[in-house]
Design a protein around this motif. Structure first.
Motif, PDB file in Angstrom:
ATOM      1  N   MET A   1      26.289  -5.824  56.231  1.00 21.51           N
ATOM      2  CA  MET A   1      26.288  -5.614  54.796  1.00 21.51           C
ATOM      3  C   MET A   1      24.953  -4.966  54.426  1.00 21.51           C
ATOM      4  O   MET A   1      23.905  -5.358  54.926  1.00 21.51           O
ATOM      5  N   LYS A   2      25.010  -4.006  53.549  1.00 20.78           N
ATOM      6  CA  LYS A   2      23.801  -3.315  53.111  1.00 20.78           C
ATOM      7  C   LYS A   2      22.908  -4.257  52.308  1.00 20.78           C
ATOM      8  O   LYS A   2      23.387  -5.205  51.689  1.00 20.78           O
ATOM      9  N   GLU A   3      21.617  -3.957  52.326  1.00 21.97           N
ATOM     10  CA  GLU A   3      20.647  -4.803  51.621  1.00 21.97           C
ATOM     11  C   GLU A   3      20.968  -4.923  50.129  1.00 21.97           C
ATOM     12  O   GLU A   3      20.809  -5.999  49.547  1.00 21.97           O
ATOM     13  N   GLU A   4      21.404  -3.830  49.505  1.00 20.61           N
ATOM     14  CA  GLU A   4      21.743  -3.873  48.075  1.00 20.61           C
ATOM     15  C   GLU A   4      22.851  -4.882  47.810  1.00 20.61           C
ATOM     16  O   GLU A   4      22.768  -5.689  46.880  1.00 20.61           O
ATOM     17  N   SER A   5      23.869  -4.881  48.643  1.00 22.19           N
ATOM     18  CA  SER A   5      24.989  -5.814  48.472  1.00 22.19           C
ATOM     19  C   SER A   5      24.554  -7.248  48.732  1.00 22.19           C
ATOM     20  O   SER A   5      24.971  -8.168  48.026  1.00 22.19           O
ATOM     21  N   LYS A   6      23.706  -7.446  49.755  1.00 25.16           N
ATOM     22  CA  LYS A   6      23.186  -8.790  50.030  1.00 25.16           C
ATOM     23  C   LYS A   6      22.403  -9.319  48.840  1.00 25.16           C
ATOM     24  O   LYS A   6      22.541 -10.478  48.459  1.00 25.16           O
ATOM     25  N   GLU A   7      21.590  -8.463  48.248  1.00 23.44           N
ATOM     26  CA  GLU A   7      20.780  -8.883  47.104  1.00 23.44           C
ATOM     27  C   GLU A   7      21.660  -9.235  45.907  1.00 23.44           C
ATOM     28  O   GLU A   7      21.389 -10.205  45.189  1.00 23.44           O
ATOM     29  N   ILE A   8      22.716  -8.476  45.686  1.00 23.60           N
ATOM     30  CA  ILE A   8      23.660  -8.787  44.601  1.00 23.60           C
ATOM     31  C   ILE A   8      24.298 -10.152  44.848  1.00 23.60           C
ATOM     32  O   ILE A   8      24.417 -10.973  43.939  1.00 23.60           O
ATOM     33  N   LEU A   9      24.682 -10.412  46.098  1.00 25.08           N
ATOM     34  CA  LEU A   9      25.279 -11.703  46.456  1.00 25.08           C
ATOM     35  C   LEU A   9      24.282 -12.836  46.240  1.00 25.08           C
ATOM     36  O   LEU A   9      24.610 -13.847  45.609  1.00 25.08           O
ATOM     37  N   ILE A  10      23.079 -12.670  46.728  1.00 29.80           N
ATOM     38  CA  ILE A  10      22.057 -13.718  46.607  1.00 29.80           C
ATOM     39  C   ILE A  10      21.726 -14.007  45.146  1.00 29.80           C
ATOM     40  O   ILE A  10      21.696 -15.166  44.720  1.00 29.80           O
ATOM     41  N   GLN A  24      25.008 -18.394  55.752  1.00 25.81           N
ATOM     42  CA  GLN A  24      26.060 -18.085  54.776  1.00 25.81           C
ATOM     43  C   GLN A  24      26.059 -16.600  54.423  1.00 25.81           C
ATOM     44  O   GLN A  24      27.124 -15.984  54.315  1.00 25.81           O
ATOM     45  N   ILE A  25      24.886 -16.028  54.260  1.00 27.25           N
ATOM     46  CA  ILE A  25      24.796 -14.595  53.959  1.00 27.25           C
ATOM     47  C   ILE A  25      25.396 -13.791  55.104  1.00 27.25           C
ATOM     48  O   ILE A  25      26.158 -12.845  54.880  1.00 27.25           O
ATOM     49  N   GLU A  26      25.107 -14.196  56.335  1.00 23.34           N
ATOM     50  CA  GLU A  26      25.668 -13.521  57.512  1.00 23.34           C
ATOM     51  C   GLU A  26      27.190 -13.668  57.551  1.00 23.34           C
ATOM     52  O   GLU A  26      27.914 -12.722  57.882  1.00 23.34           O
ATOM     53  N   GLN A  27      27.697 -14.855  57.205  1.00 24.48           N
ATOM     54  CA  GLN A  27      29.142 -15.071  57.195  1.00 24.48           C
ATOM     55  C   GLN A  27      29.819 -14.191  56.139  1.00 24.48           C
ATOM     56  O   GLN A  27      30.879 -13.616  56.398  1.00 24.48           O
ATOM     57  N   PHE A  28      29.220 -14.088  54.965  1.00 23.41           N
ATOM     58  CA  PHE A  28      29.770 -13.195  53.944  1.00 23.41           C
ATOM     59  C   PHE A  28      29.734 -11.744  54.425  1.00 23.41           C
ATOM     60  O   PHE A  28      30.668 -10.979  54.173  1.00 23.41           O
ATOM     61  N   SER A  29      28.681 -11.377  55.124  1.00 18.98           N
ATOM     62  CA  SER A  29      28.560 -10.018  55.647  1.00 18.98           C
ATOM     63  C   SER A  29      29.653  -9.720  56.670  1.00 18.98           C
ATOM     64  O   SER A  29      30.303  -8.660  56.625  1.00 18.98           O
ATOM     65  N   ALA A  46      42.562  -3.717  47.005  1.00 20.07           N
ATOM     66  CA  ALA A  46      42.347  -2.353  46.514  1.00 20.07           C
ATOM     67  C   ALA A  46      40.862  -1.997  46.538  1.00 20.07           C
ATOM     68  O   ALA A  46      40.509  -0.835  46.469  1.00 20.07           O
ATOM     69  N   LEU A  47      40.018  -3.007  46.640  1.00 19.76           N
ATOM     70  CA  LEU A  47      38.571  -2.776  46.651  1.00 19.76           C
ATOM     71  C   LEU A  47      38.118  -2.419  48.063  1.00 19.76           C
ATOM     72  O   LEU A  47      38.393  -3.155  49.006  1.00 19.76           O
ATOM     73  N   THR A  48      37.430  -1.315  48.188  1.00 21.60           N
ATOM     74  CA  THR A  48      36.954  -0.896  49.502  1.00 21.60           C
ATOM     75  C   THR A  48      35.436  -0.727  49.543  1.00 21.60           C
ATOM     76  O   THR A  48      34.863  -0.675  50.619  1.00 21.60           O
ATOM     77  N   LYS A  49      34.807  -0.640  48.395  1.00 20.23           N
ATOM     78  CA  LYS A  49      33.345  -0.514  48.355  1.00 20.23           C
ATOM     79  C   LYS A  49      32.725  -1.901  48.496  1.00 20.23           C
ATOM     80  O   LYS A  49      33.143  -2.853  47.828  1.00 20.23           O
ATOM     81  N   GLU A  50      31.733  -1.970  49.366  1.00 23.74           N
ATOM     82  CA  GLU A  50      31.087  -3.242  49.660  1.00 23.74           C
ATOM     83  C   GLU A  50      30.584  -3.957  48.407  1.00 23.74           C
ATOM     84  O   GLU A  50      30.802  -5.163  48.234  1.00 23.74           O
ATOM     85  N   LYS A  51      29.939  -3.227  47.532  1.00 26.93           N
ATOM     86  CA  LYS A  51      29.402  -3.799  46.297  1.00 26.93           C
ATOM     87  C   LYS A  51      30.527  -4.422  45.457  1.00 26.93           C
ATOM     88  O   LYS A  51      30.366  -5.516  44.909  1.00 26.93           O
TER      89      LYS A  51
END
Length: 98
Positions: A1-10, A24-29, A46-51
């Motif tokens: 998972m890209k850093e931007e997406s990880k930061e949004i999740l966190i 947990q972050i790794e599992q979501f990734s 239908a969602l394909t973008k990581e964000k």
């Protein structure tokens, strides 16, 4: 998972007083990568973008924790969710969930 997406999740989880562990972050990734890869074969979402996956699937799923408490040994049923929402994200946060 890209850093931007990880930061949004966190940050999204923190907004609900949920501090995610590195595991947990790794599992979501891993889950996000699986969804995007498998979605090429079977239309799970239908969602394909990581964000979008992080916001509209993962964070939406864990938002349930604002309404319910996941006590150890709690049993839940997740019927007809296809790609595993909200069950899998909740299980990532509470592996004792049945």
């Amino acid at each position: 998972m890209k850093e931007e997406s990880k930061e949004i999740l966190i940050q999204g989880a923190k907004a609900w007083q949920i501090d995610l562990t590195e595991r947990q972050i790794e599992q979501f990734s891993i889950y996000a990568d699986f969804l995007r890869e498998y979605n090429e074969k079977v239309n799970l979402t239908a969602l394909t973008k990581e964000k979008d996956i992080v916001i509209k699937h993962f964070l939406d799923s864990i938002s349930l924790l604002q309404l319910i408490e996941l006590k150890p040994g709690l049993k839940m049923i997740d019927i007809g969710t296809g790609a595993g929402f909200p069950g899998v994200p909740l299980l990532i946060l509470n592996p004792q969930l049945k």
